[in-house]
Design an enzyme around this catalytic site. Structure first.
Site, PDB file in Angstrom:
ATOM      1  N   HIS A 422     -57.811  63.878  27.077  1.00 14.09           N
ATOM      2  CA  HIS A 422     -57.240  64.819  28.043  1.00 14.09           C
ATOM      3  C   HIS A 422     -58.291  65.393  28.987  1.00 14.09           C
ATOM      4  CE1 HIS A 422     -53.918  66.836  29.666  1.00 14.09           C
ATOM      5  NE2 HIS A 422     -53.273  67.135  28.548  1.00 14.09           N
ATOM      6  N   ASP A 426     -54.807  62.860  32.682  1.00 11.49           N
ATOM      7  CA  ASP A 426     -53.740  63.859  32.625  1.00 11.49           C
ATOM      8  C   ASP A 426     -52.468  63.243  32.052  1.00 11.49           C
ATOM      9  OD1 ASP A 426     -55.389  65.769  33.788  1.00 11.49           O
ATOM     10  OD2 ASP A 426     -54.792  65.213  35.821  1.00 11.49           O
TER      11      ASP A 426
END
Length: 450
Positions: A422, A426
């Site tokens: 992450h 995204d």
């Protein structure tokens, strides 16, 4: 007699220590020159250490699973040379051994990287002190007061003095219970009394008949490949904030096309789902370059790779390995199927080269026939994504017919998982990437369109 210390040679590549994964000798053994002493494992490979001299082993550096620093004594050998006189072949043997080991460890490939990052040296176990004799495994002593099973014949003889029905007596005989030891509130032993004895009467000399069927506890030391896998997975989960996205894909048309291709493959290898999925990945990656990347978190640099070197998680007798399909974007489905088979066989038989186990930019992991509804795979650090296809299942689905009405049809469905870093990828990017894959997999003719 002279004391000769065989020290772990400097292998290069910045390696500071190696793990003992197997001993081929023990204290007191006679060894000859070039005889194998131990198997040592580093981040690069596992190599057999050979003795440069002949003599008798008098000390070993620790046990299997211990780490030994470069330059530290691995084995001490008592040679036939006079005290204070070094063996004539000492210097030459050390130089030759260091060169052989360096070649096996992949020192000729200075750009090669491991399958995954490993923890800092501070996280590893310190080498154990020298031991001058073998360490014997402790034999568990019997526990005081441990109950012993009553032989069925003895139980039958003793039970003749207790009142019980034939059914109760037969059950007691099968269980090896002495009926004279069973407490009862009445004048005869009943099934309820046997049940109470089974629950509370083990201290009176009864042992449950199936207790001996339980396997004894087996402590297994985490060493070698299993230790590397554990370290790599722990480092990945510690350093990377994972998230996993799963979507359902209708692969009915893809499976039909795959069957047609296999029926007309000639002498080419049989196609599984994997080569077709790889083609779809390679066609989708150009629009989502952040997926095919590696993150150097120490330098704070993300490298988006133009070439797709696809890691293929493979289960082997030694543990999980990740052979790499180089330049997957330039191969067709038949070439991919051939390379998948070759690399899987090399990994399982231990013949994979160092360069075939390193440098992947994206990894795919599949449980094959075991399937699974959904997976949350762990990223192969320093990559930023890993893709996991799951099993194909047949289910009824609603669809529109040619007249615009609803109909129910049989469909083959597969969940596709992707885990991402992450910090780099995204959620929107991951979902969009899978939607791109879905387009190719649900309209498979596009896989063969330029």
């Amino acid at each position: 007699m002279a004391r000769f210390e065989f020290k772990l040679p400097d292998i290069g590549e910045g390696i500071s220590e190696a793990e003992i994964v197997a001993w081929h000798v023990k204290v007191g053994d006679r060894v000859e020159e070039d005889q194998g002493l131990a198997d040592m494992m580093t981040d690069k490979a596992t190599v057999e250490m050979e003795s440069p001299v002949s003599g008798t082993v008098i000390e070993l550096a620790g046990e299997v699973g211990d780490q030994v620093s470069i330059g530290s004594p691995l084995v001490v050998i008592e040679t036939d040379a006079a005290e204070g006189e070094a063996p004539a072949s000492d210097a030459a043997a050390r130089a030759e051994l260091a060169q052989d080991v360096a070649e096996q460890m992949g020192a000729e490939n200075p750009g090669a990287e491991g399958v995954a990052e490993t923890p800092a040296p501070a996280e590893r176990h310190s080498p154990a002190p020298f031991v001058s004799s073998e360490v014997e495994k402790p034999v568990p002593a019997p526990q005081p007061g441990a109950p012993a099973a009553v032989p069925a014949q003895a139980a039958t003889h003793a039970a003749a003095h207790a009142l019980a029905s034939p059914a109760v007596r037969a059950r007691a005989t099968d269980l090896g219970i002495d009926l004279t030891q069973v407490k009862t509130e009445g004048d005869r032993v009943r099934h309820a009394d046997l049940d109470a004895f089974l629950r509370y009467g083990s201290g009176q000399g009864y042992q449950a008949p199936h207790a001996n069927n339980a396997r004894a506890d087996e402590p297994i030391k985490v060493i070698g490949m299993r230790r590397k896998i554990a370290e790599n997975m722990a480092a990945s989960k510690r350093a990377i904030p994972h998230f996993t996205y799963v979507d359902e894909i209708d692969v009915t048309a893809l499976e039909e096309m795959r069957a047609d291709l296999n029926d007309n493959r000639g002498g080419r290898p049989k196609l599984t789902m994997l080569p077709l999925l790889i083609v779809a990945i390679c066609k989708t990656i150009p629009d989502f370059p952040m997926i095919n990347a590696r993150y150097d978190d120490e330098a704070g640099v993300v490298t988006r790779h133009g070439q797709i070197h696809l890691g293929m998680a493979t289960q082997t007798p030694a543990g999980l390995m990740v052979p790499v399909i180089r330049d997957a974007q330039d191969r067709n489905v038949w070439q991919l199927a051939t390379e998948i088979g070759r690399l899987a066989e090399a990994a399982r038989t231990g013949k994979a080269k160092v360069e075939e186990l390193s440098g992947s930019t994206l990894t795919i992991t599949s449980l094959g026939p075991l399937g699974g509804i959904a997976t949350t795979p762990v990223i192969n650090r320093p990559e930023v994504a890993i893709i996991g296809p799951n099993k194909i299942v047949e289910r009824p689905v609603f669809a529109k017919n040619s007249h615009g009405g609803d109909e129910i049809r049989r469909a083959k469905l597969m969940n596709l998982s992707i885990s991402c870093d992450h910090r780099v990828v995204d959620g929107w990017d991951a979902a969009s990437f899978v939607q791109g894959l879905k387009k190719y997999l649900e309209t498979p003719v596009l896989l063969f369109a330029n």
